[in-house]
Design a protein around this motif. Structure first.
Motif, PDB file in Angstrom:
ATOM      1  N   TYR A  97      -8.039  -4.205  -0.517  1.00  0.00           N
ATOM      2  CA  TYR A  97      -7.233  -3.045  -0.880  1.00  0.00           C
ATOM      3  C   TYR A  97      -6.880  -3.131  -2.359  1.00  0.00           C
ATOM      4  CZ  TYR A  97      -3.231  -0.006  -1.524  1.00  0.00           C
ATOM      5  OH  TYR A  97      -2.375   0.943  -2.008  1.00  0.00           O
ATOM      6  N   ASP A  98      -7.270  -2.088  -3.108  1.00  0.00           N
ATOM      7  CA  ASP A  98      -6.968  -1.998  -4.538  1.00  0.00           C
ATOM      8  C   ASP A  98      -5.787  -1.050  -4.698  1.00  0.00           C
ATOM      9  OD1 ASP A  98      -6.922  -1.293  -7.314  1.00  0.00           O
ATOM     10  OD2 ASP A  98      -8.969  -2.084  -7.478  1.00  0.00           O
ATOM     11  N   GLN A  99      -4.629  -1.630  -5.090  1.00  0.00           N
ATOM     12  CA  GLN A  99      -3.427  -0.823  -5.178  1.00  0.00           C
ATOM     13  C   GLN A  99      -3.509   0.196  -6.310  1.00  0.00           C
ATOM     14  OE1 GLN A  99       0.158  -3.028  -5.952  1.00  0.00           O
ATOM     15  NE2 GLN A  99       1.464  -1.462  -5.010  1.00  0.00           N
ATOM     16  N   MET A 109       0.853  -1.182   0.000  1.00  0.00           N
ATOM     17  CA  MET A 109       0.000   0.000   0.000  1.00  0.00           C
ATOM     18  C   MET A 109       0.889   1.232   0.000  1.00  0.00           C
ATOM     19  SD  MET A 109      -2.701  -1.391   2.875  1.00  0.00           S
ATOM     20  CE  MET A 109      -3.676   0.080   2.875  1.00  0.00           C
ATOM     21  N   PRO A 110       1.274   1.748  -1.148  1.00  0.00           N
ATOM     22  CA  PRO A 110       2.188   2.892  -1.200  1.00  0.00           C
ATOM     23  C   PRO A 110       1.603   4.144  -0.571  1.00  0.00           C
ATOM     24  CG  PRO A 110       1.226   2.448  -3.364  1.00  0.00           C
ATOM     25  CD  PRO A 110       0.870   1.310  -2.495  1.00  0.00           C
ATOM     26  N   ALA A 111       0.297   4.245  -0.481  1.00  0.00           N
ATOM     27  CA  ALA A 111      -0.274   5.456   0.116  1.00  0.00           C
ATOM     28  C   ALA A 111       0.049   5.556   1.595  1.00  0.00           C
ATOM     29  CB  ALA A 111      -1.793   5.462  -0.081  1.00  0.00           C
ATOM     30  N   GLN A 128      -4.828  -6.794  -5.940  1.00  0.00           N
ATOM     31  CA  GLN A 128      -5.757  -6.571  -4.842  1.00  0.00           C
ATOM     32  C   GLN A 128      -5.339  -7.434  -3.659  1.00  0.00           C
ATOM     33  OE1 GLN A 128      -9.746  -7.341  -6.214  1.00  0.00           O
ATOM     34  NE2 GLN A 128     -10.057  -5.194  -6.806  1.00  0.00           N
ATOM     35  N   ASN A 153      -5.880   2.803  -5.006  1.00  0.00           N
ATOM     36  CA  ASN A 153      -5.427   3.243  -3.687  1.00  0.00           C
ATOM     37  C   ASN A 153      -6.608   3.484  -2.734  1.00  0.00           C
ATOM     38  OD1 ASN A 153      -3.493   3.876  -1.729  1.00  0.00           O
ATOM     39  ND2 ASN A 153      -3.612   6.062  -2.197  1.00  0.00           N
ATOM     40  N   HIS A 154      -7.519   2.532  -2.666  1.00  0.00           N
ATOM     41  CA  HIS A 154      -8.634   2.672  -1.744  1.00  0.00           C
ATOM     42  C   HIS A 154      -9.022   1.295  -1.212  1.00  0.00           C
ATOM     43  CE1 HIS A 154     -11.306   1.326  -5.007  1.00  0.00           C
ATOM     44  NE2 HIS A 154     -12.187   1.075  -4.056  1.00  0.00           N
ATOM     45  N   ASP A 206     -10.475   5.741   1.324  1.00  0.00           N
ATOM     46  CA  ASP A 206      -9.106   5.798   0.833  1.00  0.00           C
ATOM     47  C   ASP A 206      -8.206   5.016   1.783  1.00  0.00           C
ATOM     48  OD1 ASP A 206      -8.714   7.396   3.035  1.00  0.00           O
ATOM     49  OD2 ASP A 206      -8.606   9.261   1.919  1.00  0.00           O
ATOM     50  N   ALA A 207      -6.969   4.838   1.396  1.00  0.00           N
ATOM     51  CA  ALA A 207      -6.069   3.982   2.172  1.00  0.00           C
ATOM     52  C   ALA A 207      -5.746   4.561   3.535  1.00  0.00           C
ATOM     53  CB  ALA A 207      -4.781   3.741   1.380  1.00  0.00           C
ATOM     54  N   ASP A 208      -5.952   5.876   3.718  1.00  0.00           N
ATOM     55  CA  ASP A 208      -5.689   6.504   5.008  1.00  0.00           C
ATOM     56  C   ASP A 208      -6.864   6.383   5.970  1.00  0.00           C
ATOM     57  OD1 ASP A 208      -3.113   7.291   4.517  1.00  0.00           O
ATOM     58  OD2 ASP A 208      -3.694   9.204   3.610  1.00  0.00           O
TER      59      ASP A 208
END
Length: 706
Positions: free
Chosen positions: A61-63, A15-17, A38, A66-67, A92-94
Motif C-alpha cells: 500500500y502506497d499512502q 490508509m486514509p482512503a 509504504q 493511495n493505491h 485503488d485502496a477501495d
C-alpha cells in the motif's frame, strides 16, 4: 505468526482512503512499514473491505498514491458472484478501480473469461483485453473447451449485467465457425433481459424446413413480450407474439400466431390464447381464458397442440368455511370434422350458491341454488330420429334448488353407519326444439342408508392393513318428468361414485329406482411409504330403467363389476387401474397405467357407444419413457398403438445432450392418423444452446479424473 487485530488496525489507520476503518479486516503473516510510507503485507494476506475479499501473496500500500500493488497469484471476490484470479494488479485502496493482469474472471461459478488484462473503470465496468470466454469445464491446462468465444475486447457492465464482445469468434472444439464484429450477451447473474432466445430448427412434412428465432423484450420488472418469426423453405411465414404482465393482484398472458402458407392459399391461419387470474375484493377470485383457431389442421402442421375443442370462459368464485359462490360464462369451439359449431351448445352460463349447516347431534345439511343456460347458434328446431342429440337449435334455461342431509353414527362392534337424504326441485324452459319445446318442472328425492365395517390390523413391523366391507341402500322414486340429457352424456363408473346417491355429473338427469351398492375396500401401508389400495364392487337394482348408456358400465338391472387399484411401491412400481367386467368376466372397459423408473406403460379400452357419440371402440397401448443414458445423455420415447386399426397412431423420439456448457435437443415425431382435415405428418426439431449466459443455467461440472 499472524498479525494480531491491533496490528491490522495500524495498517488500516495508515490508509486514509479507507473512510470506515472499522469495517475493514487485514490478516497476514508479515507486516512492515517502510520509510517511504509504504505498508507491505506478505504471506497469506487477506483483506476484507466493503464486500470485497482479497487473498494474495504480497500487497503493497502506497499512502502517497493511495493505491495497492498486488503480487500473485491472488484471488479477488467482489461479493456480487464475481471472482477474479490473477497474477498481478494495481488497484485503488477501495479495491474498486485499477488494472489486473493475467486474469481469469469467473461469473456466478458458471462463466469463465480469461484475459491478458482487466481494467476496472468507475466501479461499474470491467474492460477485458484479448479474451477467451466459455462455461465449459477444463480439467488441465491446455485442454480445448467444447466451445469458446474469442474476442479482442469484452466490456462487462456490472449494473446492466451485460457483456459486450468486440471482434468475437465462436469456436467449437477449437475450430472457428462464426465471426461477429459485435455481440451482446447477458452475464450469468441476469435472469431477465431483452435479447434473442434459443433458436429452433424444425422440419415438418407439411410446411418444410424452418427456423424459429424468438426475441425477448422486457418492459420493466413486471411485463415482457416474446416475438418469434418463423420461416420455412415452402413459403410458410409465421409470426408469434407472447405477452405477459404481472399485477399486484394477478397476472395475464396473451399468445398468438399468424401464418401465411401454401396449405391454405386464400386464407390466413391463426391461433390465439389469453389467460389470466386476479384476486378480487371480499375474497373473490377471477379467472378467464379465451382461445380460438382458424382451422383444425393448423395445430398439427405447426406443432401447437393436439386439442380438438377450444374453451373460452370467465368465472368468479369465492369459497369460505361454509359457503361457496360460483359463476361462469363459457364458450366452446369444436374443430372436429364431425361437429358443427352452429348445432353445438357453444355458449353456456352457470351459477351456483352452496351453504353448509352444522346441525350438531342431528348431523350436517347443505342447501344449493343453481342456474344454467345453453344457447346454440342455429335457429332450426330439427326433430330427428334421436331428439336428445339432434335438436339443432335447442336453447335451454334451467334453475333449481337442492337440499341434502347426512348423519353419521358409530354402531356396536365398530360399524360405521350413515343416513343420507337429498331433495331437489328443478325447472327448465326449452326453445327451438320440436320435441321438447316448452316449460318443465321436476321434483326428485333420494334416501340412502350406509354401513361400513373397517377391520384394521397393525403388525409389529409397522405394516397396517384395513379391510372395509360397505353396503349402501338407496331409495329414489321414478321422477315424474325426466327431461332430455345434454350435460351427463358421459358417465364414468369408478370407485369415486360407487357409493353415491346420483351418478350423473350434470343436473338434467337424475338416477332413479331402488338400488343396493355393495363393495369392499382394502388398503395396506408400511413405514417405507409404500401404499396399496383396492376397491371392488357392484350396483344391484330392483329393475332396469335404462337410464345409462351401454358403454358406461351402469346399464341394466345390475351394473358391471368394478375393480380399481392404486399401488405405490416407490421406485419399484407405481400402478393405477380401473377394470369393468361382466358376469362372464369379459372386460367391458379397461384403463391401466404402470410406471417404473422413467417408463410408463398404459392400456385403454372403451367400447363403441352411440349414446356417447363414439362410433368405434378405442383400444390403445401407450408407452412413454425417459432414460438417462449417461451423465450427459438423456433419451425419450413415446408411442401409441391403435389395436382397432392395427396401426401406430403416434410416435416420438427425443435425444438431449446436456453438460455444464452445452444443451442440444433433438426431437422426431410422427402422427399416423388422418381425417378429412388432418393428414399424417412428420416433425423434426433441433435446438442448440450455449449455457452459462443469463438464466439458462448449467449442469454440474464433470469431475476430472486423476
Amino acid at each position: 505468526m499472524r498479525i494480531l487485530p491491533a496490528i491490522a488496525a495500524l495498517f488500516l489507520s495508515a490508509m486514509p482512503a479507507l473512510a470506515e476503518p472499522a469495517r475493514a479486516i487485514l490478516l497476514a503473516d508479515t507486516l512492515r512499514l517502510t520509510n517511504s510510507n509504504q505498508l507491505i503485507a506478505e504471506n497469506n494476506v487477506q483483506i476484507t473491505y466493503k464486500g470485497n475479499r482479497l487473498s494474495a501473496k504480497r500487497v503493497i500500500y502506497d499512502q502517497a498514491l493511495n493505491h495497492l500493488t498486488i503480487e500473485g497469484p491472488f484471488t479477488l471476490d467482489t461479493g456480487d458472484r464475481v471472482v477474479v484470479l490473477a497474477d498481478a494488479a494495481e488497484l485503488d485502496a477501495d479495491l474498486v478501480n485499477g488494472i489486473i493482469r493475467g486474469a481469469l474472471m469467473v461469473l456466478d461459478q458458471r462463466m469463465q473469461l480469461s484475459a491478458a488484462e482487466i481494467q476496472r473503470v468507475d466501479g461499474r465496468y470491467r474492460v477485458l483485453q484479448n479474451v477467451a470466454a466459455s462455461s465449459c469445464h477444463i480439467c488441465a491446462s491446455g485442454d480445448t473447451p467444447l466451445w469458446e468465444i474469442r474476442a479482442r475486447r469484452v466490456i462487462h457492465d456490472e449494473v446492466e449485467k451485460q457483456m459486450y464482445f468486440d471482434d468475437a469468434h465462436l469456436r467449437l472444439a477449437g475450430l472457428p465457425i462464426l465471426y461477429l464484429p459485435r455481440l451482446r450477451l447477458p452475464d450469468p447473474t441476469l435472469t431477465r433481459a431483452t435479447g434473442f432466445l434459443r433458436p429452433t430448427l424444425t422440419v415438418n412434412s407439411d410446411v418444410g424446413l424452418g427456423i424459429k428465432t424468438p426475441y425477448f423484450i422486457t418492459f420493466g420488472k413486471h411485463a415482457d413480450v416474446t416475438v418469434t418469426p418463423f420461416v420455412t423453405n415452402k413459403d410458410s411465414r409465421s409470426l408469434s407474439l407472447g405477452y405477459r404482465q404481472a399485477f399486484q393482484t394477478g397476472e395475464i398472458s396473451v399468445t398468438g400466431t399468424y401464418t401465411r402458407d401454401k396449405l391454405l392459399v386464400d386464407n390466413p391461419r391463426f391461433y390465439a390464447l389469453a389467460t389470466g387470474s386476479f384476486d378480487l375484493p371480499r375474497g373473490y377470485d377471477l379467472t378467464f381464458r379465451a382461445e380460438t383457431v382458424s382451422d383444425a389442421a393448423y395445430f398439427q402442421s405447426y406443432g401447437l397442440t393436439e386439442k380438438d375443442r377450444l374453451v373460452t370462459f370467465a368465472q368468479v368464485q369465492r369459497t369460505t368455511y361454509d359457503t361457496t359462490i360460483y359463476g361462469r360464462l363459457l364458450g366452446t369451439q369444436s374443430i372436429r370434422a364431425t361437429e358443427n359449431n352452429a348445432t353445438q351448445p357453444s355458449l353456456m352460463a352457470d351459477t351456483d350458491w352452496q351453504h353448509r349447516f352444522d346441525l350438531g347431534a342431528l348431523g350436517e345439511a347443505s342447501v344449493a341454488l343453481q342456474a344454467h343456460a345453453r344457447k346454440r347458434g342455429s335457429t332450426d328446431p330439427f326433430d330427428g330420429p334421436d331428439p336428445d342429440n339432434n335438436a339443432d337449435g335447442r336453447d335451454v334455461l334451467g334453475y333449481g334448488l337442492r337440499a341434502s342431509w347426512q348423519k353419521n353414527a358409530v354402531l356396536p362392534y365398530g360399524i360405521l353407519g350413515a343416513l343420507q337424504g337429498e331433495l331437489r326441485a328443478d325447472a327448465y324452459r326449452v326453445a327451438q326444439d320440436a320435441m321438447y319445446q316448452g316449460d318443465y318442472g321436476r321434483i326428485h328425492a333420494a334416501l340412502g342408508g350406509e354401513l361400513r365395517w373397517p377391520l384394521v390390523k397393525i403388525a409389529k413391523n409397522g405394516i397396517s392393513q384395513t379391510l372395509e366391507p360397505v353396503a349402501q341402500l338407496v331409495l329414489s322414486p321414478t321422477s315424474s318428468s325426466q327431461v332430455f340429457n345434454e350435460d351427463s352424456t358421459l358417465v364414468e363408473f369408478d370407485e369415486g361414485n360407487l357409493f353415491s346417491l346420483n351418478r350423473f355429473p350434470g343436473t338434467e338427469t337424475v338416477e332413479d329406482g331402488v338400488r343396493l351398492n355393495l363393495g369392499v375396500n382394502y388398503s395396506r401401508n408400511n413405514v417405507a411409504g409404500q401404499h396399496i389400495a383396492i376397491s371392488f364392487g357392484r350396483v344391484f337394482r330392483a329393475e332396469s330403467l335404462d337410464q345409462f348408456s351401454q358403454g358406461s358400465g351402469l346399464n341394466g338391472v345390475n351394473s358391471d363389476w368394478l375393480l380399481a387399484s392404486q399401488i405405490d411401491l416407490g421406485a419399484v412400481l407405481t400402478l393405477s387401474g380401473r377394470l369393468l367386467f361382466d358376469d362372464s368376466f369379459a372386460a367391458t372397459k379397461t384403463d391401466i397405467r404402470a410406471t417404473r423408473g422413467g417408463m410408463t406403460l398404459g392400456y385403454l379400452y372403451v367400447p363403441a357407444d352411440l349414446a356417447e357419440e363414439r362410433t368405434t371402440s378405442i383400444s390403445e397401448l401407450s408407452l412413454s419413457t425417459k432414460q438417462n443414458l449417461s451423465d450427459h445423455w438423456t433419451a425419450t420415447l413415446a408411442s401409441r398403438y391403435d389395436f382397432v386399426s392395427n396401426n401406430t397412431a403416434k410416435g416420438s423420439l427425443g435425444l438431449v445432450y446436456r453438460n455444464e456448457c452445452l444443451l442440444v435437443d433433438v426431437s422426431l415425431s410422427r402422427s399416423f392418423t388422418s381425417s378429412t382435415n388432418v393428414t399424417p405428418s412428420t416433425d423434426f426439431g433441433l435446438s442448440v444452446e450455449l449455457l452459462g449466459f443469463g438464466a439458462s443455467g448449467a449442469a454440474p461440472s464433470a469431475q476430472c479424473r486423476s
